[in-house]
Design an enzyme around this catalytic site. Structure first.
Site, short mmCIF file in Angstrom:
data_model
loop_
_atom_site.label_atom_id
_atom_site.label_comp_id
_atom_site.label_asym_id
_atom_site.label_seq_id
_atom_site.Cartn_x
_atom_site.Cartn_y
_atom_site.Cartn_z
N GLU A 454 0.86 -1.19 0.00
CA GLU A 454 0.00 0.00 0.00
C GLU A 454 0.90 1.24 0.00
O GLU A 454 1.18 1.80 -1.03
CB GLU A 454 -0.97 -0.01 1.19
CG GLU A 454 -1.97 -1.15 1.07
CD GLU A 454 -3.31 -0.89 1.74
OE1 GLU A 454 -3.87 0.20 1.58
OE2 GLU A 454 -3.79 -1.80 2.43
N GLU A 735 -1.57 -1.07 13.25
CA GLU A 735 -2.80 -0.78 12.53
C GLU A 735 -4.03 -1.23 13.31
O GLU A 735 -5.05 -0.54 13.35
CB GLU A 735 -2.76 -1.50 11.19
CG GLU A 735 -4.01 -1.32 10.35
CD GLU A 735 -3.83 -1.89 8.94
OE1 GLU A 735 -2.95 -2.76 8.76
OE2 GLU A 735 -4.55 -1.44 8.04
N HIS A 756 1.37 1.94 11.49
CA HIS A 756 0.22 2.69 11.00
C HIS A 756 -0.02 3.80 12.03
O HIS A 756 -0.33 3.50 13.16
CB HIS A 756 -1.00 1.76 10.99
CG HIS A 756 -1.58 1.51 9.66
ND1 HIS A 756 -0.92 0.82 8.68
CD2 HIS A 756 -2.79 1.84 9.13
CE1 HIS A 756 -1.71 0.74 7.60
NE2 HIS A 756 -2.84 1.37 7.85
C1 BGC Z 1 -5.19 1.22 4.80
C2 BGC Z 1 -5.73 2.25 5.72
C3 BGC Z 1 -6.89 2.90 5.14
C4 BGC Z 1 -7.91 1.82 4.94
C5 BGC Z 1 -9.17 2.30 4.37
C6 BGC Z 1 -6.23 0.18 4.57
O1 BGC Z 1 -5.85 -0.79 3.69
O2 BGC Z 1 -3.99 0.69 5.22
O3 BGC Z 1 -5.07 2.69 6.75
O4 BGC Z 1 -7.35 4.04 5.74
O5 BGC Z 1 -7.43 0.75 4.16
O6 BGC Z 1 -10.12 1.83 5.09
#
Ligand code: BGC
Length: 873
Positions: A454, A735, A756
């Site tokens: 990402e 995260e 995150h």
């Molecule tokens: C990301 C996020 C993002 C989210 C959207 C994820 O895959 O890593 O932090 O805001 O998707 O919901």
């Protein structure tokens, strides 16, 4: 007394940056007087200020936060600017800095060039030898589709890395300017670029976003200006020569494969004879693959620090480097391998059962292979980066020397402005983890994470972390660049805001699917945050369109669904990753009804746009937004609250949001606060919030008389909590609350990053509530502040420093069983209202007894001592 931190458009002596709406700022330090009497700003074409192009004259109203001279700037000129300040006690100081314009939209003589071999996607070297009579004032103006390193006569032309950074390439290509005069000599000189894929050609994003464009290349002009002469010394075209790069493959998620045997000795020096050089191919970027060229907005990315590892042998027999800290950057290693031998590095964030692990990086190979040419010396990747703590080595001898390895920490080079230290070491570690989260995710774009496939400018993550980020570092220029991209993207999304900026998921075309509440609201939250923290109205003015467009976008959804004043349509990430969705525990969307959050944010965005309209003197707009806000708030109340004030959405996040965004009448607040407290207590004094609720939860508790509960959430050791992560060895912010399970097992590989920063937004509570420093929106840039610390149990002392745009605030408190001592420093030109926690009627201020009410401090140091009257509830 001295004048420091001179910045133009929030950058120190920028060269070639976008300087539209020129805004000059500075800080006065060490004055005896509390404020400025007058100031003067002069701008000249020469260091001696003989050729002055602007003189403000001595004026009382010059603002050190943002002075806009309002002059028309010429392209490619170095301007000198001097600011002179006289204080209210007649102390005087002046200081000089520079800013240099870039092309400013000037016609471009350069052609795009790429390698003549392959399909235009192979990394390549490209060079040109040109002649200079007098090597003064020579600049390179260049743009890239891809990523590049630049050398002149065998030397790097800059210490910036990962150029040209990551921006919305298809909307605008940012031009870089380099002053190469120090590297030149009279006669022949060679300019060379090493060009790779970078973000531009990599498959960023998911769902088949694909690269921004297929062909990598550069366009470049070398120009000299002296004695009124403007000479074009070299320009990219088919007369330049290309050779294959030693980089065999390089991609952001993949990593890099490098064969040192393909290096060409002296490739960037005059008369290089080695290598297979062929004439460059001129090309025109494919339709839609490159926006117009424009001077850069970006802050430089540089290597910021280096870490050394411990070498471990894992139970599986692997040799692994442990840098003891999750970071973003590269590993540098001293090459000792014989020619032809290949080393391979793979990175990971955690170990599992003591062994190397990388499954949570998903499809990101995140590796580096290096094939040696037998020459000793440090080597590292070029055109990619990694998020990691651990590095697995392959192809190395059985024992390696840790001194041969270094982690190079890379991020946007922003002034570090804030720090907090407390009597609680775990809280200090949490502060450090959030700061490392910011370092790791401030790589030109505020990203979600730096390691897996990402590493994108997820707007929701940026939105919730902005208030923390702006305390930790001077983010004005960094966010100005991000907001510029956001504005460009919004035009394509009809006022909506794509999930990530730069936008990637082009296949999401339906209007109701491409923008989510709390994510898209970055369009209003970020400009207002930046204005509040930095006090530069020109940045707010620039983004005012973005704010209005976003509100227009939401209002249209509302109008198309009955126009009741609510946002009740479309897809929303909502309280992402909250823990309260018991019905569908696997669902990432928490229990708080998405349309509740959407409607709450609708009100918030209208309110912030209203505030912006007022600050910018847009009276007509302000009246319209005030009317709309009234309607949305009334509709929200009607839809989600009983007449007696019970909230229909029974979650922590819903209660916190309604309180934080001020969406209920005063009379409802006590009930709502009590219900929130009860919900947390019933949950075993644990939070259950996700991306929307977590950033505000402790602030809401503190601001509503429950500092001790906020403190309990913060200091809670059991899952779910911030400290739970630290107990399991986190060095950044995870995260998910349960990224690792109690036994240290990675909970899931589908979406699970250890870096995150969203939940790192608790640090904003530390600055605002624990230390108590809050900006005032009516005197932004910390010209005026409120100091209103909590005094929660569990802390003996707290120390905070914040080098605000007006200067450094310091707040320290210490308490013993019977006394509280405060020491506060307010910077020059600022004013702070102090609200002492648990203060009796009178307190000692600098040793003298004063009433503990209406305390307003001017610049200088002040102490307070008193016996606390019991924690106010
Ligand atoms: C990301 C996020 C993002 C989210 C959207 C994820 O895959 O890593 O932090 O805001 O998707 O919901």
């Amino acid at each position: 007394m001295k004048i420091t931190r001179l910045k133009a458009n929030h950058l120190t002596a920028p060269v070639g940056n976008n300087l539209d709406d020129l805004s000059l700022s500075w800080t006065v330090e060490g004055a005896k007087a509390p404020r400025q009497k007058s100031a003067r700003v002069e701008i000249a074409l020469d260091r001696a200020f003989r050729k002055t192009v602007f003189d403000s004259g001595t004026r009382a109203d010059i603002d050190s936060l943002a002075f806009n001279p309002g002059i028309a700037l010429e392209p490619r000129i170095r301007y000198f600017w001097r600011v002179s300040v006289v204080t209210s006690k007649n102390e005087k100081a002046s200081a000089v800095s520079t800013f240099e314009t870039g092309k400013r939209g000037e016609a471009w003589a350069a052609r795009w060039i790429t390698a003549p071999f392959g399909d235009g996607s192979a990394p390549f070297l490209v060079r040109k030898t040109f002649t200079v009579d007098k090597p003064a004032d020579v600049r390179v103006y260049c743009a890239a589709l891809g990523i590049f390193q630049i050398e002149v006569n065998g030397q790097p032309a800059t210490d910036e890395v990962l150029l040209p950074g990551y921006h919305s390439y298809t909307k605008q290509i940012q031009i870089q300017t380099f002053d190469i005069a120090p590297l030149l000599r009279p006669g022949e000189n060679t300019l060379a670029f090493h060009v790779g894929w970078g973000w531009y050609r990599s498959s960023m994003g998911w769902g088949g976003s694909g690269p921004f464009g297929p062909t990598i290349g550069i366009a470049c002009e070398v120009r000299a200006k002296s004695r009124g002469q403007d000479a074009l010394l070299a320009v990219s075209d088919a007369s330049w020569h290309c050779a294959p790069s030693p980089v065999l493959r390089s991609e952001i998620y993949y990593g890099e494969d490098y064969d040192a045997r393909r290096e060409i000795a002296g490739w960037s020096t005059n008369g290089c004879v080695a290598g297979d050089w062929a004439a460059a191919r001129e090309f025109a970027p494919e339709a839609g693959a490159a926006g117009p060229l424009a001077d850069r907005f970006s802050s430089p990315i540089r290597i910021q620090e280096t870490l050394t590892p411990e070498v471990i042998k894992t139970p599986a027999g692997e040799t692994v480097l442990d840098f003891k800290q999750e970071l973003t950057g590269w590993v540098e290693v001293v090459n000792r391998a014989p020619a032809g031998a290949t080393w391979r590095f793979q990175v990971g964030e955690i170990l599992q059962k003591g062994n190397f692990y990388r499954d949570n990086l998903r499809s990101a190979e995140a590796q580096y292979t290096f094939t040696s040419d037998g020459r000793a010396g440090p080597v590292r990747p070029h055109f990619t980066f990694y998020g990691f703590r651990y590095v697995k080595l392959e192809g190395f001898p059985e024992t390696v020397d840790p001194a041969d390895f270094k982690a190079l920490v890379i991020h946007s080079d922003l002034e570090r402005t804030g720090s907090i230290e407390t009597s609680n070491p775990v809280v200090n570690r949490l502060f450090a983890n959030a700061l490392w989260g910011q370092k790791g995710n401030f790589l030109d774009v505020p990203t979600d994470c730096p390691q897996r496939d990402e590493r994108l400018g997820w707007t929701g993550d940026a939105q919730v972390f902005a208030g923390t980020a702006c305390f930790n570092m001077d983010c004005a220029a960094f966010y100005a660049k991000f907001m510029n991209d956001l504005l460009l993207e919004q035009a394509v999304y009809d006022g909506g805001v794509p999930f990530t900026v730069p936008a990637l998921m082009a296949w999401i075309t339906k209007r109701e699917s491409h923008s989510s509440c709390a994510w898209g609201d970055v369009a209003t939250v970020l400009p207002w945050t930046v204005y509040t923290y930095y006090g530069d109205a020109s940045l707010l003015r620039r983004q005012y369109t973005a704010m209005k467009e976003w509100v227009r976008y939401i209002k249209r959804q509302d109008d198309e669904h009955g126009g009741v004043g609510l946002w009740q349509s479309g897809f929303h990430f909502a309280d992402w990753l909250a823990l309260d969705n018991f019905k569908n525990p696997k669902d990432c969307i928490g229990a708080t009804a998405p349309y509740f959050i959407a409607s709450a944010y609708y009100a918030r965005s209208v309110e912030l746009t209203l505030k912006a309209a007022e600050a910018l003197g847009e009276k007509k707009d302000a009246a319209a937004y005030a009317k709309l806000l009234k309607k949305v708030k009334a509709a929200f109340l009607k839809e989600y609250f009983t007449p007696a004030g019970r909230c229909a959405i029974d979650t922590q996040t819903a209660h916190a949001l309604a309180l934080h965004f001020d969406l209920v009448p005063e009379a409802f607040r006590p009930r709502l606060v009590a219900a929130l407290v009860k919900k947390i207590e019933d949950n075993g004094k644990a939070l259950s919030t996700g991306f929307v609720g977590t950033p505000i939860l402790c602030r809401v508790l503190s601001d509503n008389g429950h500092a001790d509960l906020a403190r309990e959430l913060l200091l809670r050791e059991k899952y779910p909590s911030w400290i739970y992560e630290i107990k399991l060895g986190a060095t950044t912010i995870w995260e998910r609350w349960n990224s690792l399970l109690e036994d240290g097992t990675c909970s899931d590989t589908g979406m699970n990053s250890m870096n995150h920063y969203a939940y790192g937004s608790i640090v904003e509570w530390m600055y605002r509530n624990l230390a108590g420093l809050r900006p005032r929106e009516d005197a932004p840039g910390f010209r005026k502040a409120v100091l209103k610390p909590d005094l929660p149990a569990g802390f003996d002392w707290v120390k905070m420093r914040f080098n605000s745009p007006v200067g450094e605030y310091k707040v320290a408190w210490r308490r013993t069983e019977k006394t509280v001592a405060f020491s506060i420093v307010v910077p020059f030109g600022a004013e702070a209202e102090v609200v002492l926690p648990a203060a009796p009627k009178t307190v000692k201020m600098n040793g003298k007894t004063v009433a503990a009410k209406n305390l307003v401090l001017r610049a200088g140091a002040t102490t307070f001592n008193y016996a606390p009257a019991g924690q106010p509830e």
